[in-house]
Design an enzyme around this catalytic site. Structure first.
Site, PDB file in Angstrom:
ATOM      1  N   ARG A 157       0.829  -1.199   0.000  1.00  0.00           N
ATOM      2  CA  ARG A 157       0.000   0.000   0.000  1.00  0.00           C
ATOM      3  C   ARG A 157       0.868   1.257   0.000  1.00  0.00           C
ATOM      4  O   ARG A 157       1.827   1.345   0.773  1.00  0.00           O
ATOM      5  CB  ARG A 157      -0.877   0.002   1.248  1.00  0.00           C
ATOM      6  CG  ARG A 157      -1.766   1.216   1.417  1.00  0.00           C
ATOM      7  CD  ARG A 157      -2.925   1.179   0.461  1.00  0.00           C
ATOM      8  NE  ARG A 157      -3.893   2.219   0.742  1.00  0.00           N
ATOM      9  CZ  ARG A 157      -5.004   2.399   0.023  1.00  0.00           C
ATOM     10  NH1 ARG A 157      -5.265   1.603  -1.005  1.00  0.00           N
ATOM     11  NH2 ARG A 157      -5.853   3.350   0.342  1.00  0.00           N
ATOM     12  N   GLU A 180     -11.759 -21.412  28.826  1.00  0.00           N
ATOM     13  CA  GLU A 180     -10.652 -21.933  29.643  1.00  0.00           C
ATOM     14  C   GLU A 180     -10.176 -20.891  30.663  1.00  0.00           C
ATOM     15  O   GLU A 180      -8.972 -20.746  30.901  1.00  0.00           O
ATOM     16  CB  GLU A 180      -9.486 -22.364  28.753  1.00  0.00           C
ATOM     17  CG  GLU A 180      -9.655 -23.716  28.134  1.00  0.00           C
ATOM     18  CD  GLU A 180      -9.784 -24.807  29.183  1.00  0.00           C
ATOM     19  OE1 GLU A 180      -8.922 -24.882  30.077  1.00  0.00           O
ATOM     20  OE2 GLU A 180     -10.770 -25.573  29.125  1.00  0.00           O
ATOM     21  N   ASP A 211     -11.864 -16.979  32.129  1.00  0.00           N
ATOM     22  CA  ASP A 211     -12.020 -15.594  31.691  1.00  0.00           C
ATOM     23  C   ASP A 211     -10.750 -14.813  32.059  1.00  0.00           C
ATOM     24  O   ASP A 211     -10.234 -14.922  33.171  1.00  0.00           O
ATOM     25  CB  ASP A 211     -13.234 -14.975  32.384  1.00  0.00           C
ATOM     26  CG  ASP A 211     -13.381 -13.494  32.078  1.00  0.00           C
ATOM     27  OD1 ASP A 211     -14.012 -13.183  31.056  1.00  0.00           O
ATOM     28  OD2 ASP A 211     -12.840 -12.668  32.848  1.00  0.00           O
TER      29      ASP A 211
END
Lengths: 512, 512
Positions: free
Chosen positions: A310, A424, A426
């Site tokens: 870009r 698994e 928070d």
């Protein structure tokens, strides 16, 4: 500019041996070869195409998952792939599926929590996929607080059975992958009740659907919980809801490695220490950290290539514009993420070592380093998954508007990755566990108890509190020992300050 | 707990007049009444249902957009809704559609950049929706750098026409909403070339599709650019791609308010100052800031209600668990977002005043405050949209796993909101504009030039650099004047430090 390979020039400038770096990244030359070979195998298989996933309806997408899972299973057997090869194969199929839970949770949990007899009965069925298992723990009202689960398994001594019930809406099992449509069996978690006494949460093997017509068995209400974030993403998974209405299972379907219920209904703890189960947790979290580096490296790879191709602004006299990778505003956002992808890869490798170490110590009945290892994996799981989720979104933004098209790969990568912050453990709850461990370690310093493992620097608290950074010139920051000591000094100072703040509360938990 | 209204108790504890707050939020009692009445009208209309959007295929979703747009247009006319009512109506339909660009960009741009004659010709057609317009500016290779657009409009004096061409892949128009399927016309931006000379980018009205059969006209290649982030979200919009191959339009379809091309092909600037166009930009950005507060308030509302209803941990003796809203870890993440929603609402109102002020000054040919107003709207657009996008995602995470289901509303809210960080000025590019303005303001301080508007505090640089915060006790921080001065002192110190750093570069832009 059309038809030009815009990346070739950038690639030609690499100042390291790219081939050697690949080996470092994957782990060994052997692993790189296997990984490469299986990647090509998956990429060339028309059934395993991924290019139209974001256009499918939910139903088409789930059928596509079933087709891929069945085809993958067939290919793995036809080609007699080794376990290592099969694992790469599943990695490259790269579509969340009920099989993830079957292989990743159901089978390991029976291995870890089942007696030898139970393993002998259930594992062969699971290995041949004659039954499909899921892991039914979380309830609609109970996630992080596993001890608060409401589902009950009440022992009935008359029939030598457990009776499973979900008495309330909030006790519905909610989220288990594979439960919604595919699973025939579950490891279901329920409060064990014998003779009116609640013994807390235990795991039970429960058949959910008929092996003849796949219809739910009597007393079982089961279904899919609906659409999730993203176009494809986790919508290929049949996360489910489940309620039990007086569902009866034989007594020997309680997983009995660490505790048993006798024929008479007596609850007996076995001599297998419960801590052994933590080994599995370290293993699972090590995989999550490794997966974080994989997800992050994909996002960073897309954003870096885009930034090289870009061009925007900076054109002089009508010439080509500046590559956006040459802007400091782009570099300062992108390069730390690139560095993190490598860092997470290496810490993932280190966690593999930690798992081996923990396992050996547990087998020798040495539990001394377990709390530190547990805090360490909790912290790293939380740190790497949060950082990766945020980084994927940042990479998406680094691709400007183009990152908003699913063709960039980034929206789907974000949507499929972000649940790692929740499942698994928070991430916020896990950080609180780390904080509790650190506070405990600080409180034990005066007694002379030596902190172990990653916290051993805390044993040098007195030195670290007093020491001053002796960096003289910019280059000094390139010495890892200088950076490490700076982090250690910062960490111990913050830990001690936090402990002092918390000591103002009568109950430490009030500070949360 | 089932069947209980878990929120009633929380609501009963409000320490302010909720009804009065609603009036403050919407702006006036009249506006609240209109808004409420139209909200009910939209909610009770079966054609305008939103509940199944995430389950539709792209094609179904786009047909749904067409149906809603046609139905909305019919209802607005049938019920003879006022412009205020129609605007609330479109607000509550709340589904990105080609009409957003027709009413929000195509019509205003013709008003702002067309001559009286051009307005007389095109606006009645647009008002009756006999033509559907889009705004074709961005190209595949050119977003932020509008001056870098490649599409050309070359004047042909033989036929008194412009010839439009997109010579390269990167010159394809890319992203315009409404272009993909719906639009019959576009305001297209192209480099104006007369007699071999490039006069830079101008707007042209170009017909794209036949008014008879809606097929693309000769020389026009047009289509939809594909799936975007989220299930429904912006996939209801037909963002498009467009290429011109020698497309001829009459000379009078160049928008000629600020510059004209004569019959002879002479390029002439009119006496209308270009700065007038900035007024529109201030208007559009004011809407974006107001929309930020709307999006954020929705997300915060969902997360706050969830936090009140959700309970986890903290149960004593088998009682109910603690509401998660009572945890400091939840409060410290949620409450600042709640406060931001109000702050963005009020700053949005202030921007309305700024727009009026700028407009009046422009009409009086007073351009002195324009740079400050421009920097101010650029900074606020960037700040509020970035903060809102991040906050929606944080609210999603504050709902734990449940925020990952589209039923929570949050995944779609995020996916549909996040392009606001990119459109109408990429947030990073806008912040650089603010930075340039601040550096210029700092550089002019020694000359005694008085900074205006929101930067007038910089005129007190000497005082602010020396002043010390005289806060004695915690309550002092509740005085707005104290906080304001602290921010002013911090801002001027950082601006001056940054200017000093940049002065080390021979070219200031090297610091980017």
């Amino acid at each position: 500019m059309e038809g030009v390979d815009h990346l070739a020039h950038e690639r030609s400038k690499a100042q390291f041996d790219v081939d050697q770096m690949k080996v470092v990244w994957v782990g060994s030359r052997h692993a790189l070869q296997v990984s490469d070979r299986i990647a090509r195998l998956v990429a060339s298989d028309p059934v395993l195409r991924k290019d139209n996933r974001t256009m499918m309806t939910r139903k088409e997408l789930f059928k596509n998952t079933l087709r891929k899972a069945a085809h993958g299973w067939k290919r793995i057997n036809e080609l007699r792939l080794s376990e290592e090869e099969a694992s790469w194969f599943r990695h490259y199929v790269d579509q969340p599926a009920y099989t993830d839970l079957h292989w990743g949770m159901f089978v390991p949990f029976i291995k870890g929590s089942g007696t030898e007899e139970q393993q002998k009965k259930w594992l062969p069925l699971a290995y041949k996929m004659q039954i499909i298992g899921c892991y039914a723990q979380t309830e609609l009202g109970h996630g992080s607080n596993v001890q608060g689960l409401e589902t009950t398994a009440t022992f009935d001594p008359k029939t030598d059975e457990f009776v499973l019930n979900s008495p309330t809406l909030t006790s519905s099992k909610w989220w288990p992958g594979g439960l919604g449509k595919a699973a025939t069996h579950a490891v279901a978690f329920a409060r064990l009740i014998t003779d009116g006494k609640d013994h807390g949460v235990n795991g039970f093997i429960v058949q959910l659907r008929s092996l003849d017509d796949h219809l739910p068995l009597p007393g079982i209400t089961v279904g899919d919980i609906g659409m999730k974030f993203g176009n494809g993403a986790y919508n290929s998974m049949d996360n489910g809801v489940l309620r039990f209405d007086n569902v009866r299972i034989p007594r020997d379907q309680m997983l009995m490695r660490v505790a048993q219920v006798t024929r008479e209904g007596k609850y007996v703890q076995s001599n297998v220490p419960r801590q052994l189960l933590y080994g599995t947790m370290v293993f699972v979290r090590q995989t999550i950290v490794s997966d974080a580096s994989t997800a992050l490296s994909r996002a960073v790879c897309i954003a870096t290539r885009y930034s090289a191709v870009r061009r925007q602004f900076g054109s002089e006299n009508g010439g080509v514009e500046t590559q956006v990778i040459d802007y400091k505003t782009q570099q300062s956002r992108l390069f730390p993420l690139l560095a993190s992808a490598y860092a997470f890869r290496f810490v993932g490798e280190w966690l593999k070592w930690l798992y081996t170490d923990v396992t050996q110590k547990l087998q020798a009945n040495d539990f001394a380093t377990l709390p530190e290892a547990h805090a360490c994996t909790a912290g790293l799981k939380s740190l790497t998954t949060s950082a990766t989720a945020d980084a994927i979104e940042e990479c998406r933004k680094l691709c400007g508007g183009h990152g908003y098209l699913t063709n960039s790969g980034l929206p789907e990568l974000f949507a499929v990755y972000v649940p790692a912050c929740t499942y698994e453990g928070d991430n916020v709850v896990l950080l609180l566990q780390v904080a509790r461990f650190l506070m405990k370690t600080v409180s034990q310093l005066p007694s002379g108890k030596k902190p172990v493992g990653t916290t051993s620097y805390m044993g040098r608290a007195e030195h670290l509190i007093q020491c001053r950074c002796n960096v003289q010139k910019v280059e000094d920051w390139l010495k890892p020992s200088v950076i490490l000591e700076a982090f250690e000094a910062r960490a111990i100072r913050m830990s001690i300050a936090c402990a002092q703040d918390l000591s103002k509360f009568s109950n430490q938990e009030e500070g949360l």
